[in-house]
Design an enzyme around this catalytic site. Structure first.
Site, PDB file in Angstrom:
ATOM      1  CE  LYS A  80      -2.901  -1.660   3.264  1.00  0.00           C
ATOM      2  NZ  LYS A  80      -4.308  -2.259   3.734  1.00  0.00           N
ATOM      3  CD  GLN A 128      -3.539  -4.186   6.843  1.00  0.00           C
ATOM      4  OE1 GLN A 128      -3.694  -3.224   6.188  1.00  0.00           O
ATOM      5  NE2 GLN A 128      -4.050  -5.523   6.540  1.00  0.00           N
ATOM      6  CG  ASP A 135     -10.108  -0.106   4.781  1.00  0.00           C
ATOM      7  OD1 ASP A 135     -10.056  -0.610   3.827  1.00  0.00           O
ATOM      8  OD2 ASP A 135      -9.268  -0.157   5.602  1.00  0.00           O
TER       9      ASP A 135
HETATM   10  N1  GUN Z   1      -6.543  -6.628   5.979  1.00  0.00           N
HETATM   11  C1  GUN Z   1      -6.663  -7.180   4.615  1.00  0.00           C
HETATM   12  N2  GUN Z   1      -7.183  -6.558   3.801  1.00  0.00           N
HETATM   13  C2  GUN Z   1      -7.601  -5.254   4.137  1.00  0.00           C
HETATM   14  C3  GUN Z   1      -8.011  -4.298   3.837  1.00  0.00           C
HETATM   15  O1  GUN Z   1      -8.485  -3.946   2.566  1.00  0.00           O
HETATM   16  N3  GUN Z   1      -8.440  -3.130   4.789  1.00  0.00           N
HETATM   17  C4  GUN Z   1      -8.209  -3.244   6.078  1.00  0.00           C
HETATM   18  N4  GUN Z   1      -8.080  -2.327   6.810  1.00  0.00           N
HETATM   19  N5  GUN Z   1      -7.429  -4.490   6.647  1.00  0.00           N
HETATM   20  C5  GUN Z   1      -7.083  -5.378   5.569  1.00  0.00           C
END
Ligand code: GUN
Length: 288
Positions: A54, A98, A121
């Site tokens: 990311k 996350q 998100d």
């Molecule tokens: N863990 C795995 N995929 C994601 C995601 O898209 N967002 C978040 N916040 N945690 C994750």
């Protein structure tokens, strides 16, 4: 019939290029780059990989990337205080908490502390509610990615029978809401659904988001249907570690009209939609 393979990497690259161009325009107008903060608690190996990817993608799009890595022992109060600071920081347009997190932290409470305008998100209840009632908001990235792929593949959603397998708050429910907004007829199936095979066979579009390796069989797919596989499952096979989806790909690809592979299907779309959400958030916040 042999299905057309929907190339998620190519679609994500295209979307990322569009986002980068809009980011450059934003920087010109506002004299700053959109900023994305990621909060990671603990050392979950998969999360560390996601967070690294990311960060790289955020910088590649021309945005500001900020990473806050807290030890697994960090208290919920510390995390909440950090989120509060990021809410108040004008350089930050998106906050991503996350998942998963250590058990002593209530993830829902943290997510609902994020300013809804920065919740890139789309996981907090305000954005979930806005999605459900048809308002603007920030919506979950993987579901958005599924819709971009269906559009790119030329799949008509208006009036189509879509079966979503999985009812999670992260994928199943929000993708259903997005599909309803596009006038699809949507069924949500799950682990207690009676005769799941028969339910899937009705579908013009199957969206598999259950997290069970190859659960959706080839003969559950109506000939000519489109298949979107959200699953990412690590399995041992023939002495090798493999990544497979929720769909039996080889069998389904023989009957579907279009299908996403794993990896290289939905996966790359999540970060691409996250970057787009961060840009959207920055543009909206700049107008306020
Ligand atoms: N863990 C795995 N995929 C994601 C995601 O898209 N967002 C978040 N916040 N945690 C994750």
């Amino acid at each position: 019939m042999t299905a057309r393979i929907i190339d998620g990497k190519a679609v994500a690259d295209k979307l990322n290029a569009e986002t980068a161009a809009k980011v450059a325009a934003f920087v010109k107008t506002h004299g700053r780059a959109p900023g994305l903060a990621v909060v990671l608690v603990g050392e979950d190996p998969a999360s560390q990989v996601y967070v690294r990817n990311k960060g790289k993608a955020t910088i590649a799009a021309g945005m500001l990337s900020v990473e806050h890595k807290l030890p697994a022992e960090a208290s919920e109060a510390e995390v909440l205080a950090l989120v509060g600071k990021l809410n108040d920081d004008p350089k930050i347009d998106g906050i991503l908490f996350q998942l998963p997190v250590p058990k002593h932290i209530n993830a829902d409470r943290v997510i609902d502390t994020i300013d809804p305008a920065k919740d890139v998100d789309g996981f907090n209840v305000v954005n979930a509610g806005r999605l459900a009632v048809g308002f603007d908001g920030l919506f979950p990235c993987t579901p958005l990615g599924c819709l971009v792929l269906l559009d790119e593949a030329g799949v008509k959603l208006e009036g189509a029978e879509v079966v979503v397998v999985g009812r999670s708050n992260l994928v199943g429910k929000p993708v259903t809401q997005l599909l309803l907004r596009r006038n699809a007829t949507v069924t949500i199936a799950h682990s207690r659904t009676k005769d799941l095979a028969a339910v899937c066979r009705r579908a013009d579009v199957v969206i598999a988001a259950v997290g069970r390796p190859r659960m959706i069989q080839g003969d559950w797919i109506k000939p000519g249907a489109a298949v979107i596989d959200v699953g990412i499952n690590r399995i041992e096979e023939g002495g090798k570690n493999r990544l497979v989806g929720d769909v039996d790909y080889d069998a389904a690809a023989k009957v579907a009209s279009a299908i996403t592979p794993v990896p290289g299907g939905v996966g790359p779309m999540t970060i691409a939609c996250l970057l787009r959400n961060t840009l959207t958030s920055a543009e909206r916040r700049a107008k306020r």
